[in-house]
Motif scaffolding. Structure first.
Motif, PDB file in Angstrom:
ATOM      1  N   SER A  21       0.833  -1.192   0.000  1.00 53.29           N
ATOM      2  CA  SER A  21       0.000   0.000   0.000  1.00 53.29           C
ATOM      3  C   SER A  21       0.874   1.251   0.000  1.00 53.29           C
ATOM      4  O   SER A  21       2.065   1.201   0.332  1.00 53.29           O
ATOM      5  N   ARG A  22       0.267   2.368  -0.340  1.00 52.64           N
ATOM      6  CA  ARG A  22       0.995   3.641  -0.292  1.00 52.64           C
ATOM      7  C   ARG A  22       1.404   3.974   1.135  1.00 52.64           C
ATOM      8  O   ARG A  22       2.455   4.570   1.363  1.00 52.64           O
ATOM      9  N   GLU A  28       8.018   2.950   5.106  1.00 54.23           N
ATOM     10  CA  GLU A  28       9.359   2.416   4.862  1.00 54.23           C
ATOM     11  C   GLU A  28      10.331   3.494   4.378  1.00 54.23           C
ATOM     12  O   GLU A  28      11.500   3.507   4.759  1.00 54.23           O
ATOM     13  N   VAL A  29       9.834   4.383   3.542  1.00 50.05           N
ATOM     14  CA  VAL A  29      10.698   5.436   2.989  1.00 50.05           C
ATOM     15  C   VAL A  29      10.885   6.577   3.991  1.00 50.05           C
ATOM     16  O   VAL A  29      11.898   7.278   3.977  1.00 50.05           O
ATOM     17  N   LEU A  35       2.599  12.243  -0.005  1.00 47.81           N
ATOM     18  CA  LEU A  35       3.717  12.460  -0.926  1.00 47.81           C
ATOM     19  C   LEU A  35       3.844  11.281  -1.881  1.00 47.81           C
ATOM     20  O   LEU A  35       4.091  11.473  -3.086  1.00 47.81           O
ATOM     21  N   VAL A  36       3.665  10.074  -1.366  1.00 50.35           N
ATOM     22  CA  VAL A  36       3.693   8.893  -2.238  1.00 50.35           C
ATOM     23  C   VAL A  36       2.591   9.003  -3.284  1.00 50.35           C
ATOM     24  O   VAL A  36       2.788   8.682  -4.456  1.00 50.35           O
ATOM     25  N   LYS A  53      15.796   4.906  -1.758  1.00 54.65           N
ATOM     26  CA  LYS A  53      15.077   4.224  -0.682  1.00 54.65           C
ATOM     27  C   LYS A  53      13.900   3.419  -1.246  1.00 54.65           C
ATOM     28  O   LYS A  53      13.622   2.311  -0.787  1.00 54.65           O
ATOM     29  N   LEU A  54      13.205   3.984  -2.256  1.00 55.10           N
ATOM     30  CA  LEU A  54      12.134   3.239  -2.916  1.00 55.10           C
ATOM     31  C   LEU A  54      12.674   1.942  -3.518  1.00 55.10           C
ATOM     32  O   LEU A  54      12.058   0.880  -3.396  1.00 55.10           O
ATOM     33  N   THR A  55      13.820   2.045  -4.148  1.00 52.42           N
ATOM     34  CA  THR A  55      14.442   0.866  -4.762  1.00 52.42           C
ATOM     35  C   THR A  55      14.724  -0.195  -3.709  1.00 52.42           C
ATOM     36  O   THR A  55      14.459  -1.386  -3.915  1.00 52.42           O
ATOM     37  N   GLY A  56      15.234   0.242  -2.560  1.00 54.56           N
ATOM     38  CA  GLY A  56      15.532  -0.697  -1.479  1.00 54.56           C
ATOM     39  C   GLY A  56      14.290  -1.376  -0.941  1.00 54.56           C
ATOM     40  O   GLY A  56      14.297  -2.586  -0.648  1.00 54.56           O
TER      41      GLY A  56
END
Length: 296
Positions: A21-22, A28-29, A35-36, A53-56
């Motif tokens: 979910s957003r 997590e970010v 903002l998401v 951070k999104l990639t992680g």
């Protein structure tokens, strides 16, 4: 840093494919969920730090994902990660077509703007069509799903109703299905202008569960019971608790106000005495609050 082409579409693709979910991504970010939402809409582009951070976060679901992969086109990104690209359009995501898809399309901007106003746990109050003078309560939840639709689930008297809610032009249109009566229910409610809805009033169109399945339109009042936590599993558990042991509303309207709203005199004779000719919704019981508690 170079901007990622069509980043919103790619982010939406990964959200749906991972079932994240957003709210979960935002946690997590370390950013606000709004903002998401703007990243997905493409109105704001994440900076280099947040893209990393999104990639992680997504790498836990797609181990091969790298920052460089965001710069590939959407189809190639999906191929590399072994996922199937899906349309992010509301009507398509909901499986809707024809006029219903137009409803979803028109409500999309207001869902993005007002979903947080209505998300939460709710109690309905409505008069019984079969047992005159009796009031029924249903308990349920409004929650934004990962496809950008507002899911609705309500339970009461052993029945479960599920469907969607669409905010449009200050009103709320709710389409539900009753698997016992095997019929749709339609609710039209007056929305609120303040950031957080506390109560709402509207009209419910249904087929009564009597032998003739009598079509009827009755008033319905909703009162907020609490807020969502953002953890879907925890919120599902909380809904079961509310159904089993209903709490009091956050800002109770009171029994007298509820009975007055649900049992009204309407028609020519009532109109002669200053009442209403038709069963209408004035919005007097649709109330909201600001973050500092101001009601209106």
């Amino acid at each position: 840093m170079n901007r990622v082409p069509d980043l919103g579409e790619k982010l939406d693709l990964l959200l749906k494919a991972s079932s994240l979910s957003r709210v979960a991504i935002a946690h997590e970010v370390g950013v606000d969920k709004s903002l998401v939402g703007r990243w997905v809409k493409g109105t704001i582009h994440p900076g280099e730090h947040n893209l990393a951070k999104l990639t992680g976060v997504f790498r836990a679901h797609f181990p091969k994902l790298t920052v460089a992969d965001w710069y590939e086109d959407k189809a190639e990104l999906a191929r590399r990660l072994g996922i199937q690209a899906r349309s992010s359009a509301l009507g398509v995501a909901a499986g809707a077509s024809g006029p219903f898809a137009r409803i979803a399309e028109v409500s999309e901007p207001e869902i993005a703007f007002k979903a947080a106003t209505y998300e939460g746990f709710w109690r309905t109050t409505r008069p019984s069509v079969v047992m005159q003078g009796e009031l029924f309560h249903d308990y349920g939840m409004f929650r934004l799903n990962d496809n950008g639709m507002i899911d609705v689930i309500m339970e009461g008297a052993g029945l479960t109703f599920t469907g969607w809610m669409f905010p449009m032009s200050g009103n709320l249109y709710v389409f539900l299905f009753d698997p016992v009566g095997r019929t749709p229910l339609i609710v039209l409610m007056k929305g609120v202008t303040l950031p957080k809805a506390l109560s709402m009033e509207g009209l419910l169109l249904l087929s009564a569960l009597d032998p003739l399945r009598t079509p009827a339109a009755v008033p319905i009042i909703l009162e907020r019971l609490g807020d969502l936590s953002g953890d879907r599993e925890a919120d599902d558990r909380r809904l079961r608790e509310i159904i089993d042991s209903p709490p009091e509303p956050v800002s109770p309207l009171g029994t007298e106000a509820l009975r007055k709203a649900c049992f009204r005199n309407v028609g020519p004779e009532a109109a002669k005495m200053g009442g209403s000719f038709h069963l209408i919704v004035t919005g007097a019981l649709s109330q909201g609050a600001t973050s500092n508690g101001l009601h209106g």
